[in-house]
Design an enzyme around this catalytic site. Structure first.
Site, mmCIF file in Angstrom:
data_model
loop_
_atom_site.group_PDB
_atom_site.id
_atom_site.type_symbol
_atom_site.label_atom_id
_atom_site.label_comp_id
_atom_site.label_asym_id
_atom_site.label_seq_id
_atom_site.Cartn_x
_atom_site.Cartn_y
_atom_site.Cartn_z
ATOM 1 N N SER A 97 0.986 3.532 -3.273
ATOM 2 C CA SER A 97 0.361 4.535 -4.146
ATOM 3 C C SER A 97 -1.015 4.957 -3.646
ATOM 4 O O SER A 97 -1.753 4.173 -3.065
ATOM 5 C CB SER A 97 0.199 3.962 -5.564
ATOM 6 O OG SER A 97 1.417 3.514 -6.062
ATOM 7 N N GLY A 102 0.822 -1.209 0.000
ATOM 8 C CA GLY A 102 0.000 0.000 0.000
ATOM 9 C C GLY A 102 0.851 1.253 0.000
ATOM 10 O O GLY A 102 0.990 1.924 1.032
ATOM 11 N N GLU A 114 12.897 -3.829 -4.375
ATOM 12 C CA GLU A 114 11.728 -3.890 -5.258
ATOM 13 C C GLU A 114 12.129 -3.743 -6.723
ATOM 14 O O GLU A 114 11.533 -4.355 -7.599
ATOM 15 C CB GLU A 114 10.721 -2.795 -4.879
ATOM 16 C CG GLU A 114 9.486 -2.818 -5.774
ATOM 17 C CD GLU A 114 8.362 -1.915 -5.311
ATOM 18 O OE1 GLU A 114 8.401 -1.423 -4.184
ATOM 19 O OE2 GLU A 114 7.420 -1.717 -6.102
HETATM 20 C C1 FAD Z 1 0.776 -3.323 -13.026
HETATM 21 C C2 FAD Z 1 0.915 -2.339 -11.882
HETATM 22 C C3 FAD Z 1 0.985 -2.799 -10.581
HETATM 23 C C4 FAD Z 1 1.103 -1.886 -9.515
HETATM 24 N N1 FAD Z 1 1.136 -2.376 -8.228
HETATM 25 C C5 FAD Z 1 1.228 -1.506 -7.202
HETATM 26 C C6 FAD Z 1 1.212 -1.980 -5.844
HETATM 27 O O1 FAD Z 1 1.129 -3.181 -5.588
HETATM 28 N N2 FAD Z 1 1.271 -1.072 -4.846
HETATM 29 C C7 FAD Z 1 1.366 0.262 -5.076
HETATM 30 O O2 FAD Z 1 1.444 1.023 -4.120
HETATM 31 N N3 FAD Z 1 1.370 0.759 -6.341
HETATM 32 C C8 FAD Z 1 1.293 -0.100 -7.411
HETATM 33 N N4 FAD Z 1 1.280 0.383 -8.706
HETATM 34 C C9 FAD Z 1 1.267 1.829 -8.920
HETATM 35 C C10 FAD Z 1 2.566 2.410 -9.452
HETATM 36 O O3 FAD Z 1 3.604 2.315 -8.518
HETATM 37 C C11 FAD Z 1 2.259 3.866 -9.856
HETATM 38 O O4 FAD Z 1 1.332 3.804 -10.921
HETATM 39 C C12 FAD Z 1 3.486 4.593 -10.291
HETATM 40 O O5 FAD Z 1 4.292 4.872 -9.179
HETATM 41 C C13 FAD Z 1 3.151 5.902 -11.031
HETATM 42 O O6 FAD Z 1 2.321 6.705 -10.247
HETATM 43 P P1 FAD Z 1 0.954 7.324 -10.840
HETATM 44 O O7 FAD Z 1 0.161 6.229 -11.453
HETATM 45 O O8 FAD Z 1 0.328 8.118 -9.734
HETATM 46 O O9 FAD Z 1 1.380 8.281 -12.005
HETATM 47 P P2 FAD Z 1 1.904 9.837 -11.912
HETATM 48 O O10 FAD Z 1 2.809 9.936 -10.774
HETATM 49 O O11 FAD Z 1 0.638 10.666 -11.905
HETATM 50 O O12 FAD Z 1 2.653 9.950 -13.252
HETATM 51 C C14 FAD Z 1 1.988 10.166 -14.508
HETATM 52 C C15 FAD Z 1 3.059 10.393 -15.559
HETATM 53 O O13 FAD Z 1 3.817 11.561 -15.234
HETATM 54 C C16 FAD Z 1 5.197 11.248 -15.160
HETATM 55 N N5 FAD Z 1 5.818 11.971 -14.057
HETATM 56 C C17 FAD Z 1 5.355 12.075 -12.791
HETATM 57 N N6 FAD Z 1 6.209 12.809 -12.039
HETATM 58 C C18 FAD Z 1 7.223 13.172 -12.846
HETATM 59 C C19 FAD Z 1 8.414 13.933 -12.652
HETATM 60 N N7 FAD Z 1 8.726 14.470 -11.468
HETATM 61 N N8 FAD Z 1 9.236 14.110 -13.712
HETATM 62 C C20 FAD Z 1 8.937 13.565 -14.915
HETATM 63 N N9 FAD Z 1 7.809 12.837 -15.167
HETATM 64 C C21 FAD Z 1 6.975 12.642 -14.146
HETATM 65 C C22 FAD Z 1 5.269 9.749 -14.900
HETATM 66 O O14 FAD Z 1 6.455 9.178 -15.393
HETATM 67 C C23 FAD Z 1 4.056 9.246 -15.676
HETATM 68 O O15 FAD Z 1 4.396 9.049 -17.025
HETATM 69 C C24 FAD Z 1 1.161 -0.491 -9.781
HETATM 70 C C25 FAD Z 1 1.100 -0.038 -11.115
HETATM 71 C C26 FAD Z 1 0.992 -0.943 -12.145
HETATM 72 C C27 FAD Z 1 0.937 -0.403 -13.555
#
Ligand code: FAD
Length: 365
Positions: free
Chosen positions: A120, A118, A235
């Site tokens: 994100s 947990g 990780e």
């Molecule tokens: C298959 C899968 C399994 C997952 N499992 C888990 C899990 O078990 N537990 C958990 O906690 N999370 C999990 N996640 C979530 C994952 O860790 C997040 O989706 C990831 O960290 C990106 O965060 P976000 O989706 O909020 O995107 P955002 O942070 O909103 O990013 C959106 C876009 O903006 C870009 N971006 C954001 N900030 C910056 C920056 N500072 N500079 C340049 N570009 C930027 C990113 O690269 C991305 O392209 C999972 C995701 C997937 C796809």
């Protein structure tokens, strides 16, 4: 040079060959099979690096590398224990209490612990320090309220790792705390999120006044940011960051062997060379973990290059299976791989964010 772990590799290879596995991509995230996991536990292939006094194998990360490599090459269903084995056990060893070690590590080694991570939240993914889930001190423990999203395996979990805000500081990186919460604690609701092909592996997790005893705090209250960034070395730095689409690669190699094609062979040769380089990086990382280091930057580099490789494997398969008349099984794996790759460069830290992790570490302060 002879492989010092050749015997172990052969044992795992023989086991997976006999196990009747239907290979799939992303088998560490989509392959939930508690029976298979417990069998691996009986064979001593979970918690391999943990001390023997806690039920572990007392072996090296390099030996664990061999086992995980063979399991993912076979597309084996290893989701049930993957997260617990990979990062929660090592975190408990690094920062946990003696009580947590004695209670939880033997269960992880037996394959009885399924952890949902947990981290994100809807407003905190890349910017993890922005978590809004809050833990408030109560008599004997904490009350946690908030919402997590994309929590893989939460619907199977025995435990939920929760990063929560317990205080404020000069920066948002201060005042964060890690918890390992029993998943059956009242106040926890798990809602499914289906992926783009309708599969259920991740979830939304709602926490509503969840009472957690003090002995479920991981490490130091308020030191969650430092601890979680170190955890990311575990990780991000494993074989799953470049072998998630290996079953597609193996299917292509079998196809080209049956229907030789020069251009296809050249493309496969390039992928094989890149895979060799990634393996060397993975082995280097396993060696660093054996030295007690948390190689955060090296792990970010491995994930960045590895997930690009996984995507290129699937892209190459579109071409190769077209020109070489791949069989039904090869096409099944390609379709499966197409569903997997979009998430590879996002989960565990997106590629853009990994560039930042790597470049910041290189800049003089
Ligand atoms: C298959 C899968 C399994 C997952 N499992 C888990 C899990 O078990 N537990 C958990 O906690 N999370 C999990 N996640 C979530 C994952 O860790 C997040 O989706 C990831 O960290 C990106 O965060 P976000 O989706 O909020 O995107 P955002 O942070 O909103 O990013 C959106 C876009 O903006 C870009 N971006 C954001 N900030 C910056 C920056 N500072 N500079 C340049 N570009 C930027 C990113 O690269 C991305 O392209 C999972 C995701 C997937 C796809």
């Amino acid at each position: 040079m002879a492989d010092p772990h050749d015997k172990l590799r052969r044992e795992v290879r023989a086991f997976v060959a006999e196990a009747g596995i239907v290979a799939r991509n992303d088998s560490w995230l989509r392959g939930y099979d508690p029976d298979f996991t417990r069998e691996l536990g009986r064979r001593g292939w979970i918690g391999m690096t943990y001390p023997t006094e806690y039920g572990g194998g007392g072996r090296s990360n390099t030996e664990r590398f061999v086992v995980t490599e063979e399991l993912l090459r076979a597309g084996a269903p290893v989701t049930a224990h993957w997260t617990a084995d990979r990062q929660i056990g090592p975190t408990i060893l690094r920062v946990g209490t003696e009580g947590q070690r004695a209670e939880i590590l033997p269960k992880i080694c037996r394959g009885e612990v399924v952890v949902g991570l947990g981290l994100s939240e809807t407003e905190a993914g890349s910017d993890l320090a922005a978590v809004r889930t809050r833990a408030t001190a109560i008599d004997g423990g904490w009350s946690i309220t908030g919402a997590k999203v994309w929590t893989t395996s939460a619907h199977h979990a025995t435990h939920l790792y929760i990063l929560a805000r317990t205080g404020e500081g000069a920066s948002k990186h201060e005042g964060l705390t890690e918890f390992l919460v029993d998943a059956d604690t009242p106040g926890i609701t798990v809602r499914p999120i289906l992926d783009l092909v309708g599969e259920h592996h991740f979830n939304e997790v709602i926490l509503d006044d969840v009472h957690v005893p003090d002995d479920r705090v991981l490490g130091t209250v308020g030191a969650g940011w430092k601890q979680v960034t170190e955890q990311l070395a575990f990780e991000r730095g494993g074989v799953e960051r470049y072998l998630s689409t290996y079953p597609v690669l193996a299917a292509m190699i079998r196809t080209v062997a049956r229907h030789p094609d020069r251009a296809a062979t050249e493309r496969l040769g390039e992928l094989a060379a890149r895979l060799t380089a990634l393996r060397q990086l993975g082995l280097q990382l396993a060696g660093a973990l054996d030295q007690g280091e948390a190689p955060v930057r090296l792990a970010a580099g491995l994930k960045l290059a590895g997930t690009r490789f996984e995507k290129d494997v699937v892209e190459t398969a579109r071409y190769v299976l077209d020109v070489c008349e791949g069989d039904t099984e090869a096409h099944r794996l390609l379709v499966d791989g197409l569903a997997v790759v979009p998430g590879a460069s996002i989960r565990g830290g997106s590629s853009e964010v990994l560039y930042t992790v790597i470049s910041r570490a290189e800049l003089p302060r």
